[in-house]
Design a protein around this motif. Structure first.
Motif, PDB file in Angstrom:
ATOM      1  N   ASN A 156      -0.308   4.918   6.372  1.00  0.00           N
ATOM      2  CA  ASN A 156       0.167   4.603   5.033  1.00  0.00           C
ATOM      3  C   ASN A 156       0.279   5.866   4.175  1.00  0.00           C
ATOM      4  O   ASN A 156       1.292   6.087   3.500  1.00  0.00           O
ATOM      5  CB  ASN A 156      -0.798   3.598   4.392  1.00  0.00           C
ATOM      6  CG  ASN A 156      -0.413   3.187   2.982  1.00  0.00           C
ATOM      7  OD1 ASN A 156      -0.499   3.983   2.054  1.00  0.00           O
ATOM      8  ND2 ASN A 156      -0.012   1.939   2.818  1.00  0.00           N
ATOM      9  N   GLN A 157      -0.743   6.699   4.221  1.00  0.00           N
ATOM     10  CA  GLN A 157      -0.757   7.928   3.429  1.00  0.00           C
ATOM     11  C   GLN A 157       0.361   8.866   3.852  1.00  0.00           C
ATOM     12  O   GLN A 157       1.016   9.504   3.014  1.00  0.00           O
ATOM     13  CB  GLN A 157      -2.105   8.621   3.557  1.00  0.00           C
ATOM     14  CG  GLN A 157      -2.239   9.877   2.709  1.00  0.00           C
ATOM     15  CD  GLN A 157      -3.602  10.540   2.883  1.00  0.00           C
ATOM     16  OE1 GLN A 157      -4.346  10.217   3.797  1.00  0.00           O
ATOM     17  NE2 GLN A 157      -3.913  11.473   1.997  1.00  0.00           N
TER      18      GLN A 157
ATOM     19  N   LEU B 192       7.998   1.692  -1.059  1.00  0.00           N
ATOM     20  CA  LEU B 192       6.914   2.322  -1.807  1.00  0.00           C
ATOM     21  C   LEU B 192       5.979   1.265  -2.396  1.00  0.00           C
ATOM     22  O   LEU B 192       4.750   1.422  -2.343  1.00  0.00           O
ATOM     23  CB  LEU B 192       7.485   3.202  -2.917  1.00  0.00           C
ATOM     24  CG  LEU B 192       6.461   4.015  -3.719  1.00  0.00           C
ATOM     25  CD1 LEU B 192       5.640   4.908  -2.798  1.00  0.00           C
ATOM     26  CD2 LEU B 192       7.159   4.856  -4.781  1.00  0.00           C
ATOM     27  N   THR B 193       6.514   0.180  -2.918  1.00  0.00           N
ATOM     28  CA  THR B 193       5.653  -0.880  -3.449  1.00  0.00           C
ATOM     29  C   THR B 193       4.857  -1.543  -2.328  1.00  0.00           C
ATOM     30  O   THR B 193       3.697  -1.924  -2.516  1.00  0.00           O
ATOM     31  CB  THR B 193       6.460  -1.949  -4.201  1.00  0.00           C
ATOM     32  OG1 THR B 193       7.296  -2.673  -3.292  1.00  0.00           O
ATOM     33  CG2 THR B 193       7.317  -1.327  -5.287  1.00  0.00           C
TER      34      THR B 193
ATOM     35  N   ILE C 166       7.653   9.936   1.290  1.00  0.00           N
ATOM     36  CA  ILE C 166       8.548   9.373   0.287  1.00  0.00           C
ATOM     37  C   ILE C 166       8.440  10.118  -1.034  1.00  0.00           C
ATOM     38  O   ILE C 166       9.442  10.395  -1.702  1.00  0.00           O
ATOM     39  CB  ILE C 166       8.236   7.867   0.078  1.00  0.00           C
ATOM     40  CG1 ILE C 166       8.670   7.067   1.301  1.00  0.00           C
ATOM     41  CG2 ILE C 166       8.955   7.333  -1.160  1.00  0.00           C
ATOM     42  CD1 ILE C 166       8.352   5.591   1.219  1.00  0.00           C
ATOM     43  N   THR C 167       7.234  10.450  -1.421  1.00  0.00           N
ATOM     44  CA  THR C 167       7.032  11.097  -2.717  1.00  0.00           C
ATOM     45  C   THR C 167       7.108  12.614  -2.625  1.00  0.00           C
ATOM     46  O   THR C 167       6.842  13.321  -3.606  1.00  0.00           O
ATOM     47  CB  THR C 167       5.669  10.692  -3.306  1.00  0.00           C
ATOM     48  OG1 THR C 167       4.624  11.008  -2.366  1.00  0.00           O
ATOM     49  CG2 THR C 167       5.627   9.196  -3.586  1.00  0.00           C
TER      50      THR C 167
ATOM     51  N   LEU D 184       3.841  -0.016   0.438  1.00  0.00           N
ATOM     52  CA  LEU D 184       2.790   0.928   0.811  1.00  0.00           C
ATOM     53  C   LEU D 184       1.621   0.874  -0.175  1.00  0.00           C
ATOM     54  O   LEU D 184       0.458   0.939   0.223  1.00  0.00           O
ATOM     55  CB  LEU D 184       3.360   2.343   0.876  1.00  0.00           C
ATOM     56  CG  LEU D 184       4.338   2.623   2.012  1.00  0.00           C
ATOM     57  CD1 LEU D 184       5.034   3.968   1.804  1.00  0.00           C
ATOM     58  CD2 LEU D 184       3.622   2.591   3.363  1.00  0.00           C
ATOM     59  N   GLU D 185       1.939   0.748  -1.439  1.00  0.00           N
ATOM     60  CA  GLU D 185       0.886   0.670  -2.443  1.00  0.00           C
ATOM     61  C   GLU D 185       0.064  -0.608  -2.279  1.00  0.00           C
ATOM     62  O   GLU D 185      -1.173  -0.586  -2.394  1.00  0.00           O
ATOM     63  CB  GLU D 185       1.506   0.738  -3.841  1.00  0.00           C
ATOM     64  CG  GLU D 185       2.087   2.113  -4.160  1.00  0.00           C
ATOM     65  CD  GLU D 185       2.924   2.124  -5.424  1.00  0.00           C
ATOM     66  OE1 GLU D 185       3.269   1.027  -5.908  1.00  0.00           O
ATOM     67  OE2 GLU D 185       3.225   3.234  -5.917  1.00  0.00           O
TER      68      GLU D 185
ATOM     69  N   LYS E 104      -2.136  -0.246   0.893  1.00  0.00           N
ATOM     70  CA  LYS E 104      -3.265   0.643   0.636  1.00  0.00           C
ATOM     71  C   LYS E 104      -4.375  -0.099  -0.105  1.00  0.00           C
ATOM     72  O   LYS E 104      -5.564   0.013   0.241  1.00  0.00           O
ATOM     73  CB  LYS E 104      -2.812   1.857  -0.165  1.00  0.00           C
ATOM     74  CG  LYS E 104      -3.931   2.848  -0.520  1.00  0.00           C
ATOM     75  CD  LYS E 104      -3.351   4.062  -1.230  1.00  0.00           C
ATOM     76  CE  LYS E 104      -4.438   5.076  -1.587  1.00  0.00           C
ATOM     77  NZ  LYS E 104      -5.295   4.581  -2.690  1.00  0.00           N
TER      78      LYS E 104
ATOM     79  N   LYS F 161       3.694   7.402   2.563  1.00  0.00           N
ATOM     80  CA  LYS F 161       3.812   7.530   1.109  1.00  0.00           C
ATOM     81  C   LYS F 161       4.028   8.984   0.699  1.00  0.00           C
ATOM     82  O   LYS F 161       4.830   9.285  -0.195  1.00  0.00           O
ATOM     83  CB  LYS F 161       2.566   6.973   0.431  1.00  0.00           C
ATOM     84  CG  LYS F 161       2.673   6.942  -1.092  1.00  0.00           C
ATOM     85  CD  LYS F 161       1.472   6.279  -1.720  1.00  0.00           C
ATOM     86  CE  LYS F 161       1.591   6.263  -3.233  1.00  0.00           C
ATOM     87  NZ  LYS F 161       0.408   5.640  -3.872  1.00  0.00           N
TER      88      LYS F 161
ATOM     89  N   LYS G 172      13.952   6.727   1.322  1.00  0.00           N
ATOM     90  CA  LYS G 172      12.903   6.623   0.299  1.00  0.00           C
ATOM     91  C   LYS G 172      13.057   5.302  -0.462  1.00  0.00           C
ATOM     92  O   LYS G 172      13.100   5.251  -1.702  1.00  0.00           O
ATOM     93  CB  LYS G 172      12.947   7.828  -0.633  1.00  0.00           C
ATOM     94  CG  LYS G 172      12.651   9.140   0.091  1.00  0.00           C
ATOM     95  CD  LYS G 172      12.748  10.334  -0.826  1.00  0.00           C
ATOM     96  CE  LYS G 172      12.302  11.611  -0.114  1.00  0.00           C
ATOM     97  NZ  LYS G 172      12.966  11.850   1.178  1.00  0.00           N
TER      98      LYS G 172
ATOM     99  N   TYR H 142       6.813   1.636   9.581  1.00  0.00           N
ATOM    100  CA  TYR H 142       7.509   1.555   8.302  1.00  0.00           C
ATOM    101  C   TYR H 142       9.028   1.739   8.384  1.00  0.00           C
ATOM    102  O   TYR H 142       9.716   1.458   7.404  1.00  0.00           O
ATOM    103  CB  TYR H 142       6.924   2.573   7.322  1.00  0.00           C
ATOM    104  CG  TYR H 142       5.433   2.413   7.160  1.00  0.00           C
ATOM    105  CD1 TYR H 142       4.891   1.265   6.601  1.00  0.00           C
ATOM    106  CD2 TYR H 142       4.549   3.405   7.598  1.00  0.00           C
ATOM    107  CE1 TYR H 142       3.519   1.098   6.473  1.00  0.00           C
ATOM    108  CE2 TYR H 142       3.176   3.255   7.472  1.00  0.00           C
ATOM    109  CZ  TYR H 142       2.671   2.094   6.907  1.00  0.00           C
ATOM    110  OH  TYR H 142       1.310   1.937   6.788  1.00  0.00           O
TER     111      TYR H 142
END
Length: 252
Positions: free
Chosen positions: A236-237, A194-195, A243-244, A197-198, A201, A240, A189, A181
Motif C-alpha cells: 500500500n505504501q 488513492l482513496t 502516485i503522490t 489506498l487510504e 491503510k 501510494k 494516478k 493495484y
C-alpha cells in the motif's frame, strides 16, 4: 430500460466498437441492450447459467424491440460460445476465482477475442496475475466507487502481449504491488485508487491495533496474521508513494 448503475455505465464505457458481443452472466441484459442501442455492437449474445436471468434479459430485449439483434443463450461460462463467434466478451459481477475458472475453461474462445472486459469482485490480484501469466495485455483499467464499494474494471486484449514487466522495470514497483493495484491505474494516478489506498491503510492499522501483543497459545497464528498485514501495508505504501510522487524506487 431502467437507468444503469455507475458500475454498469463504466463497464460499458470500456467496451470499444465491434461487431458481436457476448455478455457472460448477463443478469437483466442491460449491458448488451445499451451497447447495441448505442451502435457500438451490431449483434450481442446475452448468456447466463441460470434460466431466471435469461428470462429477465429476454423480456427486457423484447421491451426494447431488439430481438433481431440480441439473442439469449443458457451457458456455463463460455461453454456455448464458439471460438471466433464474438469479438468482445464481458464477464462482470463475479468473484475473481470464478472469473479465472471461466477464462481457463474457455481459453480457446478467449485467445481469439479483440477485447475482454472483466469486473471481478474479489481476488483481484489473482486475476491480474492470471492475465499476466497468460501474457494477455491489460489495455485499460478503471476503478469506480459506488455506494461505498470499489469496482475495478479491466479491458484486456488477449491477442497482444502483456506489458506489466516493462512497467515494473520502469517504475521500480514490485510485481506484487502491480497485481494488487493495477499498473494502468498506477500509471494514470487514478484518483479513486488513492482513496482506496487510504481506506485500505486505515483498515490495516485497525487490524494491527486489535491484535494482542501476547498471543499466548495462538501466538504463532497471530504472528502470521501480523506479518500478512505488514506486507499489505508495505504494498500500500509503495503504491501510494508512486502516485503522490514521493519517491522513484520501491520494493516489498
Amino acid at each position: 430500460m431502467n437507468r444503469l448503475s455507475e458500475r454498469l455505465l463504466h463497464i460499458a464505457a470500456q467496451v470499444q466498437e465491434g461487431c458481436v458481443l457476448a455478455d457472460v452472466g448477463c443478469d437483466h441484459g442491460y449491458l448488451p441492450i445499451l451497447l447495441v442501442q448505442q451502435g457500438r455492437m451490431q449483434q450481442a449474445i446475452a448468456m447466463d447459467i441460470n434460466e431466471g436471468p435469461l428470462q429477465r434479459a429476454t423480456e427486457h430485449i423484447r421491451q426494447e424491440a431488439l430481438g433481431e439483434y440480441i439473442q439469449t443463450r443458457r451457458s456455463n461460462g463460455l461453454e456455448k460460445l464458439s471460438p471466433g463467434e464474438a469479438d468482445a466478451v464481458i464477464i462482470a459481477g463475479m468473484g475473481g476465482n470464478l472469473t479465472i475458472d471461466i477464462l481457463t475453461r474457455g481459453e480457446e474462445v478467449v485467445r481469439l477475442l479483440d477485447q475482454l472486459i472483466l469486473e471481478p469482485q474479489s481476488e483481484l490480484a489473482g486475476v491480474r496475475a492470471y492475465l499476466r501469466n497468460r501474457d494477455y495485455l491489460i489495455e485499460a483499467e478503471d476503478l469506480v466507487l459506488e455506494d461505498g464499494k470499489y469496482y475495478p474494471i479491466l479491458r484486456v486484449c488477449p491477442k497482444k502481449a502483456s506489458d506489466v514487466r516493462f512497467f515494473s522495470e520502469e517504475s521500480g514497483l514490485a510485481m506484487e504491488v502491480l497485481d494488487a493495484y493495477g499498473h494502468r491505474l498506477l500509471a494514470a494516478k487514478h484518483p479513486v485508487l488513492l482513496t482506496y489506498l487510504e481506506k485500505e491503510k486505515s483498515q490495516c492499522e485497525q487490524i494491527l491495533a486489535g491484535l494482542p501483543a501476547d498471543g499466548g497459545a495462538g501466538a504463532g497464528r497471530i504472528a502470521v496474521r501480523r506479518a500478512e498485514i505488514m506486507e499489505k501495508m508495505a504494498r500500500n505504501q509503495a503504491a501510494k508513494a508512486y502516485i503522490t510522487q514521493e519517491s522513484k524506487q520501491f520494493g516489498i
